[in-house]
Write an enzyme that holds these catalytic residues in place. Structure first.
Site, mmCIF file in Angstrom:
data_model
loop_
_atom_site.group_PDB
_atom_site.id
_atom_site.type_symbol
_atom_site.label_atom_id
_atom_site.label_comp_id
_atom_site.label_asym_id
_atom_site.label_seq_id
_atom_site.Cartn_x
_atom_site.Cartn_y
_atom_site.Cartn_z
ATOM 1 N N THR A 162 -16.333 2.677 8.509
ATOM 2 C CA THR A 162 -15.121 2.204 9.167
ATOM 3 C C THR A 162 -15.192 0.688 9.260
ATOM 4 O OG1 THR A 162 -13.749 2.272 11.169
ATOM 5 C CG2 THR A 162 -16.119 2.437 11.484
ATOM 6 N N CYS B 201 -8.887 -8.751 16.949
ATOM 7 C CA CYS B 201 -9.776 -7.826 16.234
ATOM 8 C C CYS B 201 -11.248 -8.087 16.541
ATOM 9 C CB CYS B 201 -9.545 -7.948 14.724
ATOM 10 S SG CYS B 201 -8.009 -7.201 14.156
ATOM 11 N N ARG C 197 -13.527 -0.506 3.763
ATOM 12 C CA ARG C 197 -12.160 -1.004 3.709
ATOM 13 C C ARG C 197 -11.413 -0.298 2.585
ATOM 14 N NH1 ARG C 197 -10.741 -5.984 4.728
ATOM 15 N NH2 ARG C 197 -8.669 -5.062 4.498
ATOM 16 N N GLY C 198 -10.115 -0.571 2.493
ATOM 17 C CA GLY C 198 -9.306 0.003 1.433
ATOM 18 C C GLY C 198 -8.241 0.928 1.975
ATOM 19 N N ASN C 199 -7.363 1.405 1.084
ATOM 20 C CA ASN C 199 -6.299 2.291 1.527
ATOM 21 C C ASN C 199 -6.849 3.692 1.795
ATOM 22 O OD1 ASN C 199 -6.411 3.715 -0.964
ATOM 23 N ND2 ASN C 199 -4.965 2.302 -1.903
ATOM 24 N N SER D 175 0.840 -1.197 0.000
ATOM 25 C CA SER D 175 0.000 0.000 0.000
ATOM 26 C C SER D 175 0.874 1.246 0.000
ATOM 27 C CB SER D 175 -0.900 0.007 1.238
ATOM 28 O OG SER D 175 -0.131 0.253 2.408
ATOM 29 N N LEU E 150 -13.642 -2.340 14.721
ATOM 30 C CA LEU E 150 -14.615 -2.538 15.793
ATOM 31 C C LEU E 150 -14.437 -1.511 16.905
ATOM 32 C CD1 LEU E 150 -14.891 -6.411 16.273
ATOM 33 C CD2 LEU E 150 -16.433 -4.873 15.066
ATOM 34 N N ARG E 151 -13.192 -1.136 17.184
ATOM 35 C CA ARG E 151 -12.934 -0.135 18.228
ATOM 36 C C ARG E 151 -13.607 1.189 17.865
ATOM 37 N NH1 ARG E 151 -9.392 4.121 18.212
ATOM 38 N NH2 ARG E 151 -8.616 3.350 16.206
ATOM 39 N N ARG E 152 -13.380 1.655 16.647
ATOM 40 C CA ARG E 152 -13.978 2.912 16.232
ATOM 41 C C ARG E 152 -15.500 2.834 16.235
ATOM 42 N NH1 ARG E 152 -9.495 3.609 11.444
ATOM 43 N NH2 ARG E 152 -7.930 4.747 12.672
ATOM 44 N N LYS F 238 0.084 -1.421 14.993
ATOM 45 C CA LYS F 238 -1.288 -1.780 15.371
ATOM 46 C C LYS F 238 -1.775 -3.034 14.652
ATOM 47 C CE LYS F 238 -3.968 1.179 12.236
ATOM 48 N NZ LYS F 238 -5.015 2.221 12.169
ATOM 49 N N ASP F 239 -1.046 -3.478 13.609
ATOM 50 C CA ASP F 239 -1.407 -4.716 12.912
ATOM 51 C C ASP F 239 -0.800 -5.957 13.555
ATOM 52 O OD1 ASP F 239 -2.801 -3.268 10.985
ATOM 53 O OD2 ASP F 239 -1.068 -3.123 9.646
ATOM 54 N N THR G 295 -8.727 5.472 -1.079
ATOM 55 C CA THR G 295 -10.006 4.836 -1.361
ATOM 56 C C THR G 295 -11.069 5.286 -0.375
ATOM 57 O OG1 THR G 295 -8.966 2.879 -2.325
ATOM 58 C CG2 THR G 295 -11.215 2.627 -1.515
ATOM 59 N N ARG G 296 -10.709 5.333 0.903
ATOM 60 C CA ARG G 296 -11.683 5.720 1.919
ATOM 61 C C ARG G 296 -12.008 7.211 1.846
ATOM 62 N NH1 ARG G 296 -9.542 2.684 7.254
ATOM 63 N NH2 ARG G 296 -7.554 2.562 6.156
#
Length: 308
Positions: free
Chosen positions: A131, A245, A153-155, A13, A134-136, A87-88, A158-159
Site C-alpha cells: 500500500t 498526506c 502504487r498504480g491503478n 485512469s 500512510l493511513r492504511r 479523497k484526493d 496493477t495493484r
C-alpha cells in the site's frame, strides 16, 4: 463536428474515466441541454500523481498531486468542470474555483485483498502488504505490528496483479473504486472499527469556476446534498488538523434520519499510537462538528505528533 457544451476534465485512469462517465450520464439525464450526442466531452489530463510511481505521494508533496494540473486547465478555460475523487482534494480550492456538486457517495470502506483470507488478523505472521497510503499502513501496523508494509502504487488492475503474482501477500483498495469498476466481489470489506476510511473516500466531486453561473447551475441539478454534508464535516476536521498526506488521518461521517455522526482519528506512521474521537449532531452543524473534532485531535496529539 458538434462543439461540446461542457468539457469535463479528469485523470486518465480507468477509475477516473469511469467516474467521469457517471457524471456525464447524470448531467445528460438532469439537464436537457446536455442530453444530445456530443454535448459533453471528457478530457483526460495527466497529473503529477500519475507520473510519480516509484515512491509514496507523501514524499513527493502530499495532497493535491492528483488535481493540480486539472485545476490549472480549469483556470485556463481548457475545460469547463473537473471531476475528482474527493479523497484526493486539498481542504481549500485555488482562488476562482469551487466544488459545485457531488455524486451520491459509494461505500467508503477499504477492502482487504489476500486470496482466501478475509480478515487482517488472518494474515500470516510477517506477511507483506502493499500500500502507498500512510493511513492504511499505520492502522495495519497498529493492529498487526508484525506485518511488513511495502510501497505499492498504480491503478487498481496493477495493484491486483502484484497481489496475484505474489509480489505481496495482500493489498488494500477502496471498495468504492472496485464497485465502480465492476469488481464488487474482489476481496473482503474491512470493518470501519478496524480501518476507518480516508476523509472523502467513496465520494466524487465536481469542481467549476466560481464565476461560471451556467456550469454551476447545471452541476447543481445533480448535486447529492447528503454526500455534501458528510464531506463538509470530514473536510472541516481535516482543515483543523492542517491534514496532508504526511500524517495518517482518517475521518468518516454518516447521516441517518437527519442526524450526522462523525468519527475521526490520527495515528503515528508506525502505528504505535492511535487517537480517536467522534461527534454527533445536526446537519446544520456539520462544519462546526468537524472543526471541533479536529481541534480535539490536534490538542490530544500535541505539538510533536504531526509530521512536518
Amino acid at each position: 463536428m458538434t462543439v461540446p457544451l461542457l468539457r469535463l476534465g479528469t485523470r486518465g485512469s480507468p477509475l477516473a474515466l469511469t467516474q467521469t462517465g457517471l457524471v456525464r450520464d447524470a448531467l445528460a439525464r438532469a439537464v436537457p441541454a446536455l442530453a444530445g450526442p456530443g454535448a459533453i466531452e471528457i478530457v483526460p489530463i495527466r497529473t503529477t500523481g500519475d507520473v510519480i510511481q516509484d515512491r509514496p505521494l507523501s514524499e513527493a508533496g502530499g495532497k493535491g498531486l492528483f488535481v493540480k494540473e486539472i485545476e490549472e486547465a480549469l483556470l485556463q478555460r481548457r475545460i469547463d468542470a473537473a471531476v475528482h475523487s474527493m479523497k484526493d482534494m486539498p481542504t481549500a480550492q485555488p482562488p476562482g474555483l469551487a466544488i459545485s456538486a457531488f455524486l451520491p457517495r459509494e461505500d467508503a470502506r477499504d477492502v482487504l485483498i489476500a486470496g482466501d483470507l478475509d480478515r487482517i488478523d488472518a494474515l500470516p505472521q510477517g506477511a507483506v502488504v502493499g500500500t502507498s497510503a500512510l493511513r492504511r499502513k499505520a492502522l495495519l501496523l497498529h493492529r498487526r505490528p508484525d506485518l511488513r508494509i511495502v510501497t505499492l502504487r498504480g491503478n487498481v488492475d496493477t495493484r491486483l496483479a502484484r497481489r496475484a503474482d505474489g509480489t505481496v501477500h495482500a493489498t488494500i483498495l477502496a471498495l468504492a473504486g472496485l464497485r465502480r469498476l465492476g469488481k464488487p466481489n474482489v476481496g473482503a470489506a474491512i470493518p470501519e472499527s478496524e480501518m476507518l476510511p480516508a476523509v472523502g473516500q467513496g465520494a466524487v466531486c465536481i469542481e467549476a469556476r466560481a464565476d461560471d453561473a451556467q456550469v454551476r447551475g447545471w452541476l447543481a441539478a445533480i448535486n447529492h446534498e447528503a454526500t455534501a454534508v458528510r464531506v463538509r464535516a470530514e473536510h472541516a476536521m481535516l482543515a483543523a488538523l492542517d491534514g496532508s498526506c504526511r500524517t495518517p488521518i482518517a475521518g468518516h461521517a454518516t447521516l441517518t434520519d437527519g442526524l450526522l455522526h462523525l468519527r475521526g482519528l490520527i495515528a503515528r506512521p508506525d502505528g504505535s499510537t492511535v487517537i480517536e474521537t467522534e461527534r454527533q449532531g445536526a446537519v446544520a452543524d456539520a462544519a462546526a462538528m468537524g472543526h471541533d473534532a479536529g481541534e480535539e485531535l490536534k490538542r490530544r496529539g500535541g505539538p510533536g505528533f504531526f509530521a512536518d
